[in-house]
Design an enzyme around this catalytic site. Structure first.
Site, PDB file in Angstrom:
ATOM      1  N   GLY A   3     -81.280  42.941 -68.732  1.00  0.00           N
ATOM      2  CA  GLY A   3     -81.737  43.387 -67.426  1.00  0.00           C
ATOM      3  C   GLY A   3     -82.104  42.260 -66.487  1.00  0.00           C
ATOM      4  O   GLY A   3     -81.843  42.330 -65.283  1.00  0.00           O
ATOM      5  N   ALA A   4     -82.700  41.184 -67.003  1.00  0.00           N
ATOM      6  CA  ALA A   4     -83.082  40.060 -66.142  1.00  0.00           C
ATOM      7  C   ALA A   4     -81.848  39.379 -65.564  1.00  0.00           C
ATOM      8  O   ALA A   4     -81.808  39.032 -64.379  1.00  0.00           O
ATOM      9  CB  ALA A   4     -83.924  39.058 -66.935  1.00  0.00           C
TER      10      ALA A   4
ATOM     11  N   LYS B  18     -84.797  48.558 -69.947  1.00  0.00           N
ATOM     12  CA  LYS B  18     -84.497  48.621 -68.518  1.00  0.00           C
ATOM     13  C   LYS B  18     -83.250  49.447 -68.217  1.00  0.00           C
ATOM     14  O   LYS B  18     -83.170  50.100 -67.170  1.00  0.00           O
ATOM     15  CB  LYS B  18     -84.359  47.213 -67.934  1.00  0.00           C
ATOM     16  CG  LYS B  18     -85.674  46.437 -67.915  1.00  0.00           C
ATOM     17  CD  LYS B  18     -85.503  45.058 -67.299  1.00  0.00           C
ATOM     18  CE  LYS B  18     -86.823  44.289 -67.319  1.00  0.00           C
ATOM     19  NZ  LYS B  18     -86.698  42.953 -66.686  1.00  0.00           N
TER      20      LYS B  18
ATOM     21  N   ASN C 182     -86.906  48.330 -63.569  1.00  0.00           N
ATOM     22  CA  ASN C 182     -88.153  47.844 -64.175  1.00  0.00           C
ATOM     23  C   ASN C 182     -89.388  48.556 -63.629  1.00  0.00           C
ATOM     24  O   ASN C 182     -90.508  48.206 -63.968  1.00  0.00           O
ATOM     25  CB  ASN C 182     -88.295  46.325 -63.988  1.00  0.00           C
ATOM     26  CG  ASN C 182     -88.704  45.947 -62.570  1.00  0.00           C
ATOM     27  OD1 ASN C 182     -88.304  46.587 -61.597  1.00  0.00           O
ATOM     28  ND2 ASN C 182     -89.501  44.896 -62.448  1.00  0.00           N
TER      29      ASN C 182
ATOM     30  N   GLY D 268     -78.060  34.833 -71.499  1.00  0.00           N
ATOM     31  CA  GLY D 268     -78.567  36.182 -71.696  1.00  0.00           C
ATOM     32  C   GLY D 268     -77.884  37.119 -70.722  1.00  0.00           C
ATOM     33  O   GLY D 268     -77.534  36.720 -69.602  1.00  0.00           O
TER      34      GLY D 268
ATOM     35  N   TYR E 188     -92.548  33.592 -69.564  1.00  0.00           N
ATOM     36  CA  TYR E 188     -93.876  33.078 -69.230  1.00  0.00           C
ATOM     37  C   TYR E 188     -94.701  33.061 -70.510  1.00  0.00           C
ATOM     38  O   TYR E 188     -94.593  33.946 -71.348  1.00  0.00           O
ATOM     39  CB  TYR E 188     -94.559  33.893 -68.127  1.00  0.00           C
ATOM     40  CG  TYR E 188     -94.909  35.320 -68.469  1.00  0.00           C
ATOM     41  CD1 TYR E 188     -96.144  35.635 -69.035  1.00  0.00           C
ATOM     42  CD2 TYR E 188     -94.027  36.360 -68.213  1.00  0.00           C
ATOM     43  CE1 TYR E 188     -96.482  36.941 -69.338  1.00  0.00           C
ATOM     44  CE2 TYR E 188     -94.354  37.671 -68.511  1.00  0.00           C
ATOM     45  CZ  TYR E 188     -95.584  37.955 -69.081  1.00  0.00           C
ATOM     46  OH  TYR E 188     -95.923  39.250 -69.377  1.00  0.00           O
TER      47      TYR E 188
ATOM     48  N   ARG F 164     -75.864  36.649 -77.170  1.00  0.00           N
ATOM     49  CA  ARG F 164     -75.571  36.769 -78.605  1.00  0.00           C
ATOM     50  C   ARG F 164     -74.777  38.029 -78.905  1.00  0.00           C
ATOM     51  O   ARG F 164     -74.112  38.129 -79.943  1.00  0.00           O
ATOM     52  CB  ARG F 164     -76.868  36.759 -79.409  1.00  0.00           C
ATOM     53  CG  ARG F 164     -77.798  37.919 -79.143  1.00  0.00           C
ATOM     54  CD  ARG F 164     -79.063  37.801 -79.953  1.00  0.00           C
ATOM     55  NE  ARG F 164     -79.990  38.905 -79.707  1.00  0.00           N
ATOM     56  CZ  ARG F 164     -81.166  39.023 -80.294  1.00  0.00           C
ATOM     57  NH1 ARG F 164     -81.569  38.082 -81.145  1.00  0.00           N
ATOM     58  NH2 ARG F 164     -81.944  40.052 -80.034  1.00  0.00           N
TER      59      ARG F 164
END
Length: 278
Positions: A131-132, A72, A93, A128, A221, A152
């Site tokens: 990109g999300a 991304k 995206n 995290g 998902y 991480r």
């Protein structure tokens, strides 16, 4: 949308694109619309030759490309034009072909904005920093008190903290263990990691109780209900799962691709069938 008269291919670019749900979601819809378009997956390794990928996107026949992990940031950089959301987040995206160039969009941000409904978050915890997570940060804008970020890769956390600071957001980098300890007191927990793809994974935040007003936003998902979502529901916490996100970011693509308005409803119906069958 300015595309070649021969344009008929939508693609998905990612390190595990062939395992993604998107082709199974889009192809039945495109068939019902009679567009003559198809949707295909391009697996591109993290160290893949992205210059070659860009060249392929500019070949005749390409309408647009969805972009997923871990590309991304590259998509944002390779776009010839970009929306303000892409510029602010540094993540893209969706690359839409326009003539001999690519226009970058971020429908992840649109989806987060829709699904969180503009609710003020007193403290958001981002698990995290890819990109999300960036999409969540941009969607929250100034509508958040504090943001805690862990990844991480400490450098990724630092970059996201710096981005938040540029928006005037009070943000801090925390360790994974500190994040687990903070989870019980925050109003928004975001799982922007792959944790949950495996049915044996534990809840991303560890599974301890969450605050009564908390919301869990899980980007993962899968055919199964992730442990994060199952645990949050068991606690009576509002949840947004990866299927919800997939739906809203896909619906947000419809006007950008110049598709018939009924495509949005068809996408929702197809996704519901896919989810029921999984």
């Amino acid at each position: 949308m300015e595309t070649s008269t021969e344009a008929f291919r939508l693609v998905l670019i990612g390190s595990a694109a062939s395992n993604a749900m998107s082709p199974g979601l889009w192809n039945p819809v495109l068939l019902k619309l009679g567009s003559g378009w198809t949707y295909e997956a391009w697996d591109v390794a993290p160290d893949g030759d992205l210059a070659v990928v860009r060249g392929r996107l500019l070949e005749p026949g390409i309408v647009a490309a969805n972009v997923t992990m871990p590309h991304k940031h590259w998509a944002a950089e390779t776009a010839d034009e970009a929306t303000d959301a892409v510029r602010r987040s540094g993540a893209c995206n969706l690359l839409v072909r326009r003539g001999s160039g690519l226009v970058g969009h971020n429908t992840d941000i649109t989806a987060v904005d829709v699904l969180l409904g503009g609710q003020f978050q007193r403290h958001a915890l981002l698990l995290g920093a890819g990109g999300a997570a960036r999409a969540v940060l941009v969607a929250l804008g100034g509508n958040v008190g504090t943001v805690s970020i862990t990844d991480r890769d400490p450098r990724a956390s630092e970059e996201l903290v710096d981005l938040a600071a540029s928006f005037g957001i009070d943000a801090r980098k925390v360790t994974w263990q500190q994040a687990q300890d903070l989870a019980r007191d925050v109003s928004l927990v975001v799982n922007a990691t792959p944790i949950g793809k495996d049915a044996s994974d534990r809840p991303a935040w560890g599974g301890d109780p969450l605050a009564p007003d908390a919301v869990l936003y899980d980007f993962v998902y899968a055919a199964h209900t992730t442990a994060s979502v199952a645990r949050a529901r068991g606690l009576g916490i509002r949840t947004v799962d990866g299927w919800d996100h997939l739906r809203e970011q896909a619906v947000a693509m419809v006007p950008l691709l110049g598709l018939d308005g009924q495509a949005g409803l068809l996408l929702q119906q197809t996704l519901e069938r896919l989810r029921a069958a999984s």
